[in-house]
Motif scaffolding. Structure first.
Motif, PDB file in Angstrom:
ATOM      1  N   LYS A   1      41.280  62.663  31.253  1.00  0.00           N
ATOM      2  CA  LYS A   1      39.771  62.577  31.137  1.00  0.00           C
ATOM      3  C   LYS A   1      38.983  61.372  31.842  1.00  0.00           C
ATOM      4  O   LYS A   1      38.003  61.717  32.336  1.00  0.00           O
ATOM      5  CB  LYS A   1      39.573  62.454  29.602  1.00  0.00           C
ATOM      6  N   THR A   2      39.765  60.349  32.052  1.00  0.00           N
ATOM      7  CA  THR A   2      39.138  59.271  32.726  1.00  0.00           C
ATOM      8  C   THR A   2      39.063  59.711  34.233  1.00  0.00           C
ATOM      9  O   THR A   2      37.969  59.178  34.969  1.00  0.00           O
ATOM     10  CB  THR A   2      39.954  58.015  32.652  1.00  0.00           C
ATOM     11  N   VAL A   3      40.019  60.068  34.739  1.00  0.00           N
ATOM     12  CA  VAL A   3      40.187  60.602  36.239  1.00  0.00           C
ATOM     13  C   VAL A   3      39.244  61.595  36.375  1.00  0.00           C
ATOM     14  O   VAL A   3      38.395  61.679  37.735  1.00  0.00           O
ATOM     15  CB  VAL A   3      41.545  61.209  36.563  1.00  0.00           C
ATOM     16  N   SER A   4      38.960  62.654  35.652  1.00  0.00           N
ATOM     17  CA  SER A   4      38.009  63.539  35.697  1.00  0.00           C
ATOM     18  C   SER A   4      36.608  63.110  35.583  1.00  0.00           C
ATOM     19  O   SER A   4      35.623  63.569  36.422  1.00  0.00           O
ATOM     20  CB  SER A   4      37.941  64.474  34.516  1.00  0.00           C
ATOM     21  N   MET A   5      36.438  61.893  34.980  1.00  0.00           N
ATOM     22  CA  MET A   5      35.074  61.451  35.152  1.00  0.00           C
ATOM     23  C   MET A   5      34.805  60.552  36.340  1.00  0.00           C
ATOM     24  O   MET A   5      33.963  60.775  36.863  1.00  0.00           O
ATOM     25  CB  MET A   5      35.158  59.995  33.652  1.00  0.00           C
ATOM     26  N   TYR A   6      35.704  60.049  37.199  1.00  0.00           N
ATOM     27  CA  TYR A   6      35.719  59.549  38.155  1.00  0.00           C
ATOM     28  C   TYR A   6      35.358  60.571  39.451  1.00  0.00           C
ATOM     29  O   TYR A   6      34.792  60.480  40.262  1.00  0.00           O
ATOM     30  CB  TYR A   6      36.812  58.718  38.872  1.00  0.00           C
ATOM     31  N   ARG A   7      36.047  61.870  39.217  1.00  0.00           N
ATOM     32  CA  ARG A   7      35.907  62.813  39.929  1.00  0.00           C
ATOM     33  C   ARG A   7      34.343  63.143  39.906  1.00  0.00           C
ATOM     34  O   ARG A   7      33.845  63.817  40.897  1.00  0.00           O
ATOM     35  CB  ARG A   7      36.811  64.076  39.546  1.00  0.00           C
TER      36      ARG A   7
END
Length: 215
Positions: free
Chosen positions: A183-189
């Motif tokens: 979820k956090t990495v998807s936010m950075y994406r």
């Protein structure tokens, strides 16, 4: 005549063979003493608390957190410890970000032993080490004040995502490597796509390759 005090160094790198080889090279120099070697960012941060340490040799890519994050964590409590980045990543990928985070210098792992020793002695004397390649990058950055490249607008974590996805990694793989949730990495994406005015990972990858952000 009194002997000069050796430079006390700690090495943080998660590749054991490379780390051991580097330490052996450094210890052949009578002016350098390797007092510790570790493989994680957390261990590097703890090492930085040692008041007898003269220089921390730090890799950008560590298993639990990036070298950039480690620099920032150390700088919150220790403004003076010389931190020299030694990385396989080309200077144009991380050098400027490392220096902005508080690194004292940046050396590519492809550099000669002579250049590395020069960098260590220089940062241990509280003088930043700026290689010709990094100096050119800094000069180029000054000329880009009125025209910033899209990737320079990214935060350090967003930039890490860009480089990793352009290297062919999936969001799940990136999350595992960065020790973050999907979820956090998807936010950075999402943030990276928005800042760079793009819609897909393919566009990010094309941009990164075109601008030599990945090897």
């Amino acid at each position: 005549m009194a002997l000069m005090k050796p430079i006390r160094i700690a090495v943080a790198d998660d590749h054991a063979i490379l780390r051991d080889g580097l330490c052996q090279i450094l210890m052949t120099n009578p002016g350098i003493e390797v007092i510790a070697q570790v493989e994680t960012g957390a261990e590097a941060i703890r090492l930085a608390e040692d008041p007898t340490l003269d220089c921390l040799l730090l890799d950008i890519s560590l298993p639990d957190r990036s070298g950039i994050d480690v620099i920032k964590a150390i700088r919150r409590d220790n403004k003076k410890l010389p931190i020299l980045i030694l990385s396989m990543h080309p200077e144009d990928q991380y050098a400027i970000r490392a220096l902005k985070a508080g690194a004292s210098g940046y050396v590519n792992k492809a550099a000669s032993t002579k250049e590395l020793l020069t960098a260590i002695r220089q940062v241990a004397s509280n003088i930043k080490f700026i290689s010709p390649v990094v100096a050119e990058l800094l000069a180029d950055r000054i000329g880009e004040v009125d025209h910033e490249e899209p990737h320079t607008l990214l935060s350090d974590r967003e930039y890490q995502f860009l480089v990793k996805v352009a290297s062919g990694m999936t969001v799940t793989e990136i999350a595992d490597e960065m020790a973050l949730s999907v979820k956090t990495v998807s936010m950075y994406r999402t943030r990276a796509l928005k800042k760079m005015n793009m819609k897909t990972n393919a566009e990010l990858t094309h941009y990164a390759i075109k601008n030599s952000l990945v090897g």
